[in-house]
Design a protein around this motif. Structure first.
Motif, short mmCIF file in Angstrom:
data_model
loop_
_atom_site.label_atom_id
_atom_site.label_comp_id
_atom_site.label_asym_id
_atom_site.label_seq_id
_atom_site.Cartn_x
_atom_site.Cartn_y
_atom_site.Cartn_z
N UNK A 276 0.79 -1.23 0.00
CA UNK A 276 0.00 0.00 0.00
C UNK A 276 0.83 1.28 0.00
N UNK A 277 2.12 1.17 0.23
CA UNK A 277 2.94 2.36 0.45
C UNK A 277 3.20 3.14 -0.84
N UNK A 278 3.22 4.46 -0.70
CA UNK A 278 3.59 5.34 -1.82
C UNK A 278 5.10 5.44 -1.96
N UNK A 279 5.81 5.52 -0.83
CA UNK A 279 7.27 5.69 -0.85
C UNK A 279 7.82 5.24 0.49
N UNK A 280 9.15 5.26 0.63
CA UNK A 280 9.78 4.81 1.87
C UNK A 280 11.03 5.62 2.18
N UNK A 281 11.29 5.72 3.48
CA UNK A 281 12.55 6.25 3.99
C UNK A 281 13.17 5.12 4.77
N UNK A 282 14.33 4.64 4.31
CA UNK A 282 14.84 3.37 4.82
C UNK A 282 16.32 3.42 5.16
N UNK A 283 16.70 2.57 6.10
CA UNK A 283 18.10 2.29 6.36
C UNK A 283 18.60 1.30 5.33
N UNK A 284 19.89 1.36 5.01
CA UNK A 284 20.46 0.45 4.04
C UNK A 284 20.40 -0.98 4.56
N UNK A 285 20.10 -1.91 3.66
CA UNK A 285 20.03 -3.32 4.03
C UNK A 285 19.19 -4.09 3.04
N UNK A 286 18.85 -5.33 3.40
CA UNK A 286 18.03 -6.17 2.52
C UNK A 286 16.69 -5.53 2.21
N UNK A 287 16.20 -4.69 3.12
CA UNK A 287 14.90 -4.07 2.93
C UNK A 287 14.83 -3.25 1.63
N UNK A 288 15.97 -2.73 1.17
CA UNK A 288 15.94 -1.96 -0.08
C UNK A 288 15.58 -2.85 -1.27
N UNK A 289 15.99 -4.12 -1.22
CA UNK A 289 15.63 -5.06 -2.29
C UNK A 289 14.15 -5.41 -2.19
N UNK A 290 13.63 -5.54 -0.97
CA UNK A 290 12.20 -5.79 -0.80
C UNK A 290 11.39 -4.62 -1.34
#
Length: 405
Positions: A276-290
């Motif tokens: 459902x998300x429009x965008x993200x603010x993320x820490x570097x890690x596997x989550x960027x591939x998700x």
């Protein structure tokens, strides 16, 4: 001449596989591999080794708990050094005392590779498979050649890693796939969820990291950046997925935020948030591939202690620290590291991703290439990994039998 270290077992007996995982991510990989090995093997399998809750649920009796092994940073490593070395020795001794058909070390190379070296020195006939390549393509490339002396095969999670090992003189390496590719379908929106992505207020994923130190370092700059974006773009709905054992820390860290995020710990809720998300603010890690697999444009930040940054930054040999960027082969997700990760810079990079802008379109267009790059829709990574592990074990048994004839 017979190999004095070899201890052949009857062919009719069960396969014996020793696995070593020192952190939760490796534990999840190990559990999936155990399930796949049972599916793929024509013989019963006896598992031994080191793992966490997921591997224990699959029948492994761990030599010791790994819950207190999840640390990061130079200071933490130095403080825990006696425990780490003791556990390396205990693990290697257990392998050597009852030699398995194959030893599988899973990620955490600073720990698992030391176990592998000790095993290879004492029992050179035991085949060793490394599940998850160290980042030899990013820093300390000489490790690849060193691994040839104690690793028989590397199972790579990233598609460019086999070529990197070949270039650097590493062991044989096969791309089996990242475990997130099995979740791609659960991360992508249906029609209704796609409409939610475009509705107001925009749903913004906040992903400060899953480790204590990451949450502590990223919370303040993330909150300040979000306030700036909201002042410029209007109301936002914040969702912060985390793991259950970090809930209290995340709740305390965000309790005084001007826009308080909804904290999620259930994996199903987390996947729904990605859809459902429009965008993200993320820490570097596997989550960027998700995020890339989910089609969610993101801005990535990462802050370490000044000492760690000064030590490690000169050693990095890749153009990006963002996993999604490395897999795509271009820096599509903006990354702001250390002193660059100011609220103002984070906000300036994040705001355009909330509207139909060239910045957003560049990321979503790049994400569309991932299915072909990562072989999404093919065989499960754990099944590919299991096939190679069993083949290495079989060749090891054949070699041992030949040496003893």
């Amino acid at each position: 001449m017979a190999d004095l270290h070899a201890q052949p077992r009857p062919a009719a007996g069960p396969s014996r596989i020793f696995l070593v995982a020192a952190e939760e991510s490796g534990d999840r990989l190990g559990a999936a591999l155990m399930r796949a090995l049972r599916r793929a093997s024509a013989k019963p399998i006896q598992f031994a080794g080191v793992g966490g809750r997921a591997m224990t649920a699959e029948g492994l009796t761990s030599l010791y708990p790994i819950g207190d092994m999840a640390f990061m940073g130079i200071t933490a490593v130095l403080q825990r050094a006696p425990t780490i070395w003791r556990r390396i020795r205990v693990t290697a001794d257990a392998v050597n005392a009852a030699p398995p058909d194959v030893l599988v070390i899973i990620d955490s190379p600073d720990f698992t590779h030391r176990v592998a070296r000790q095993v290879r020195a004492a029992r050179p006939a035991i085949p060793i498979v490394d599940y998850v390549s160290p980042s030899v393509w990013a820093w300390r490339p000489g490790r690849a050649r060193e691994m040839r002396s104690y690793v028989d095969h590397v199972l790579a999670l990233l598609p460019f890693e086999p070529a990197a090992h070949a270039r650097l003189g590493g062991p044989p390496c096969s791309y089996v796939g990242h475990p997130v590719v099995e979740e791609a379908g659960t991360l992508r929106p249906n029609d209704e969820e796609a409409r939610r992505r475009q509705s107001s207020p925009p749903l913004l994923l906040v992903l400060p990291g899953s480790r204590t130190v990451e949450i502590r370092r990223h919370s303040d700059p993330f909150e300040a950046a979000i306030k700036l974006v909201a002042a410029k773009c209007g109301p936002l709905e914040l969702v912060l997925p985390t793991v259950a054992h970090r809930y209290d820390q995340v709740k305390d860290a965000t309790a005084r935020w001007e826009i308080v995020p909804r904290i999620l710990v259930d994996p199903a809720d987390r996947r729904a948030a990605f859809r459902n998300a429009r965008a993200a603010l993320a820490s570097s890690g596997t989550v960027t591939l998700e995020l890339a697999l989910a089609g969610v444009p993101a801005v990535v930040a990462y802050k370490r202690s000044l000492l760690e940054y000064l030590i490690f930054r000169p050693l990095i040999r890749v153009p990006s620290i963002v996993l999604a960027n490395l897999v795509l082969g271009e820096n599509v997700m903006p990354e702001l590291v250390q002193h660059q990760a100011t609220p103002e810079r984070l906000a300036a990079a994040l705001a355009p991703l909330l509207a139909d802008t060239p910045e957003r379109q560049m990321q979503t267009s790049a994400f569309a290439r991932l299915d072909a790059i990562m072989d999404i829709g093919g065989r499960a990574p754990s099944d590919k990994a299991a096939e190679i592990v069993l083949d290495v074990a079989r060749r090891g048994r054949d070699r041992t039998s030949g040496n003893n004839q």
